[in-house]
Write a protein that holds these residues in place. Structure first.
Motif, PDB file in Angstrom:
ATOM      1  N   ARG A  51      32.821 -51.410  -2.634  1.00 21.23           N
ATOM      2  CA  ARG A  51      31.441 -51.701  -3.012  1.00 21.23           C
ATOM      3  C   ARG A  51      30.432 -51.244  -1.959  1.00 21.23           C
ATOM      4  NH1 ARG A  51      34.881 -55.189  -5.318  1.00 21.23           N
ATOM      5  NH2 ARG A  51      34.463 -55.866  -7.469  1.00 21.23           N
ATOM      6  N   ASP A  98      28.019 -44.871  -3.413  1.00 22.03           N
ATOM      7  CA  ASP A  98      27.536 -45.228  -4.747  1.00 22.03           C
ATOM      8  C   ASP A  98      27.143 -43.951  -5.488  1.00 22.03           C
ATOM      9  OD1 ASP A  98      26.237 -46.252  -6.977  1.00 22.03           O
ATOM     10  OD2 ASP A  98      24.412 -46.759  -5.858  1.00 22.03           O
ATOM     11  N   LEU A 140      25.682 -50.246  -5.926  1.00 19.53           N
ATOM     12  CA  LEU A 140      27.023 -50.757  -5.645  1.00 19.53           C
ATOM     13  C   LEU A 140      27.982 -49.582  -5.544  1.00 19.53           C
ATOM     14  CD1 LEU A 140      28.261 -53.670  -5.428  1.00 19.53           C
ATOM     15  CD2 LEU A 140      29.021 -53.364  -7.797  1.00 19.53           C
ATOM     16  N   GLY A 141      28.766 -49.541  -4.498  1.00 18.74           N
ATOM     17  CA  GLY A 141      29.749 -48.473  -4.344  1.00 18.74           C
ATOM     18  C   GLY A 141      30.738 -48.458  -5.495  1.00 18.74           C
ATOM     19  N   ASP A 142      31.333 -47.291  -5.769  1.00 19.08           N
ATOM     20  CA  ASP A 142      32.226 -47.154  -6.913  1.00 19.08           C
ATOM     21  C   ASP A 142      33.355 -46.186  -6.602  1.00 19.08           C
ATOM     22  OD1 ASP A 142      30.866 -44.571  -7.252  1.00 19.08           O
ATOM     23  OD2 ASP A 142      29.257 -45.757  -8.178  1.00 19.08           O
ATOM     24  N   GLY A 161      32.468 -42.585  -6.203  1.00 14.80           N
ATOM     25  CA  GLY A 161      31.888 -42.338  -4.891  1.00 14.80           C
ATOM     26  C   GLY A 161      32.963 -42.001  -3.867  1.00 14.80           C
ATOM     27  N   GLY A 178      23.517 -44.060  -1.889  1.00 19.51           N
ATOM     28  CA  GLY A 178      23.241 -43.913  -3.311  1.00 19.51           C
ATOM     29  C   GLY A 178      21.746 -43.740  -3.526  1.00 19.51           C
ATOM     30  N   PRO A 221      20.652 -50.653  -1.839  1.00 17.08           N
ATOM     31  CA  PRO A 221      22.049 -51.096  -1.780  1.00 17.08           C
ATOM     32  C   PRO A 221      22.191 -52.601  -1.965  1.00 17.08           C
ATOM     33  CG  PRO A 221      21.233 -50.666   0.422  1.00 17.08           C
ATOM     34  CD  PRO A 221      20.148 -50.235  -0.528  1.00 17.08           C
ATOM     35  N   HIS A 222      23.381 -53.028  -2.343  1.00 19.12           N
ATOM     36  CA  HIS A 222      23.601 -54.439  -2.655  1.00 19.12           C
ATOM     37  C   HIS A 222      23.486 -55.336  -1.431  1.00 19.12           C
ATOM     38  CE1 HIS A 222      27.835 -54.823  -1.109  1.00 19.12           C
ATOM     39  NE2 HIS A 222      27.771 -53.520  -1.224  1.00 19.12           N
TER      40      HIS A 222
END
Length: 557
Positions: A25, A29, A35-37, A40, A447, A451-452
């Protein structure tokens, strides 16, 4: 053993591998939601290859309500839709494998999410149902059952029991959203075997087993009090902690691992007394077990030498290889720890894992962090660690020299330890802030959206973009070190070379390479060690005719 880290085709590739932990996460992103994925990670596969690692360990990426950073798993055989799909996982694994990088995934067997279908069935089925037998439900105490079955305290604070609508209580050794499994139940055991096969069939090379020492429990009435629980010895018969019978479970897991060619690997996260570590690292159990001793040590020569000697002996006892780690997703990043005053220890020398906590509670203002010294010590400790026999685990961002992020506002925090222990522990969010890839931008290249977890402005100077072009950066130091390490092929042994100084450690590997670290605050002439600058293949600081204070050098054979 003679397996080099570079030989990833060997069945025991893991013995001297460098494993890079990704907290998905917060890595990259690609879809721009903050949120990272998984995609990514795929997009950054070339970065990982250039870094020079042997394997990636993915922290949980399963469907989760994020009550505990993904360690509350709602479905063990799927991907959280916010992070991608199973197809995305397959593409990521292929991208890594095609670059010679193994894939290790987190498995979380002590507890599930309260959103897991089996727990939802247990709530709906009610008292005495077979559905509730998969978890640990008990009647409460007191005339109306309104008191929990015991006064046990959860790891994140508060009671370890949570009451449901019909009045029963369930056990959760962590957050209330993480009900503990009943590992005496055959369906639970069988379902986890199914999960291990599911991911192994998808090409996963190994598993990191979360809190591997907690699964089996003896909850025979009457339950001991919290004080009694803490006073009981760790002899393999503790009611909830490090029981001998947990290895009956891992023996069945080992059968699954060994049914694949090459066998799947496993490493236990087990905070247990050192004499219990070989049980988890046994080839009949999980096969390897984390040692967190360096992670808890001061930047001190005597501590480092004692830890290394002890853990090398433990690995010989279990026929496994040791594991070395300075940072991970649960602790304050090591450059920050090394840049703060030496913390107070208990009478037995013990130190809480999350040292640096007082600094975090102050928002990063007290005591003052010596960033330069922390970075210098961090570089020296890393080169020392990378020279040791056994496997090494790196945590994302440490190759950039990232410090802990202390300046996170309360309303942005996510860790349950913060919410369940306000004013006592701010939690682990500071080491989980998304990585900076570029000098500028809304999320420093992480991203296209905020970011989160918030990134401080200073992160831009630690970005991959900034460090990539700087030959003296932390990133390029890691790259040079890992490139040299991959050329090594030698047995998992070391020989200490006396230096005549208490603050300088020197050891030699069977391949002739030597590692020399000055833990002291005074430069030492290389000539005093029988060396010249021509002997130095790698240095954690600018090369000169001295072994600089708080630095490490590698000596070529």
């Amino acid at each position: 053993m003679t397996t080099p880290s570079a030989d990833l085709t060997a069945p025991e590739w893991w013995r001297q591998a460098v494993v890079y932990q990704i907290y998905p996460r917060s890595f990259a992103d690609l879809d721009g939601d903050g949120l990272g994925d998984l995609r990514g990670i795929t997009a950054r596969a070339d970065y990982l290859k250039e870094l020079g690692i042997d394997a990636v360990w993915l922290s949980p990426f399963y469907p989760s309500e994020l009550a505990d950073g993904g360690y509350d798993v709602a479905d063990y055989r799927d991907v959280d839709p916010k992070l991608g799909t199973l197809d995305d996982f397959d593409e990521m694994a292929e991208a890594l494998h095609s670059r010679g990088i193994k894939v290790v995934v987190d498995i979380v067997p002590n507890h599930s999410s309260d959103q897991h279908v089996w727990f939802q069935e247990a709530l709906a089925a009610g008292r005495g149902s077979k559905e509730r037998e998969r978890y640990i439900f008990r009647e409460g105490k007191g005339e109306d059952g309104s008191e929990p079955p015991s006064d046990w305290v959860a790891a994140f604070g508060g009671s370890a029991w949570e009451r449901v609508e019909d009045g029963q209580w369930y056990l959760h050794l962590f957050a209330p959203e993480q009900p503990d499994w009943n590992w005496n139940h055959p369906e639970v055991r069988d379902d986890f075997l199914k999960t291990l096969r599911f991911w192994s069939d998808r090409g996963v090379d190994g598993f990191r087993v979360d809190v591997a020492n907690l699964l089996t429990k003896d909850l025979t009435e009457p339950l001991p009090s919290q004080a009694e629980l803490e006073a009981l010895p760790g002899d393999g018969n503790h009611p909830i902690w490090d029981r001998d019978d947990v290895h009956e479970i891992y023996a069945t897991w080992r059968e699954v691992f060994n049914s694949y060619d090459p066998p799947r690997t496993a490493v236990a996260e087990a905070w247990v007394p050192s004499d219990r570590v070989p049980l988890y690292a046994s080839p009949n159990s999980l096969g390897q077990c984390f040692n967190f001793d360096l992670l808890q040590a001061d930047f001190d020569a005597a501590q480092f030498r004692g830890i290394v000697a002890h853990n090398v002996e433990l690995s010989e006892r279990s026929a496994s290889s040791s594991t070395w780690v300075l940072s991970n997703h649960d602790v304050v990043r090591h450059p920050t720890r090394y840049g703060l005053p030496v913390p107070a220890r208990g009478e037995d020398g013990s130190l809480p894992v999350k040292h640096g906590g007082e600094w975090l509670l102050s928002g990063g203002t007290e005591p003052e962090l010596d960033r330069e010294r922390g970075a210098r010590r961090g570089h020296a400790a890393t080169l020392f660690m990378l020279g040791l026999p056994g496997s090494t685990y790196l945590y994302q961002g440490e190759e950039l020299g990232l410090h802990e992020v202390a300046e996170i506002p309360d309303e942005a925090r996510q860790d349950p330890t913060f919410f369940r222990s306000p004013g006592v522990n701010v939690g682990r969010d500071g080491c989980r802030v998304p990585l900076p890839w570029t000098r500028e931008g809304v999320a420093f290249g992480f991203g296209d959206a905020a970011p989160h977890l918030p990134q401080p402005e200073w992160m831009g100077q630690f970005s991959v973009e900034a460090e990539d072009e700087d030959p003296g950066s932390t990133l390029n130091l890691y790259r040079r070190a890992l490139k040299l390490r991959r050329q090594w092929e030698c047995e998992e042994r070391l020989e200490w070379v006396e230096t005549g100084r208490d603050d300088v450690l020197r050891f030699r590997r069977p391949n002739g390479w030597e590692i020399v670290t000055n833990f002291g605050g005074v430069d030492v002439p290389l000539a005093d060690l029988g060396l010249t600058s021509d002997d130095v293949a790698l240095s954690s600081v600018a090369l000169s005719d001295v072994l600089a204070a708080e630095s490490t050098i590698w000596i070529a054979p």
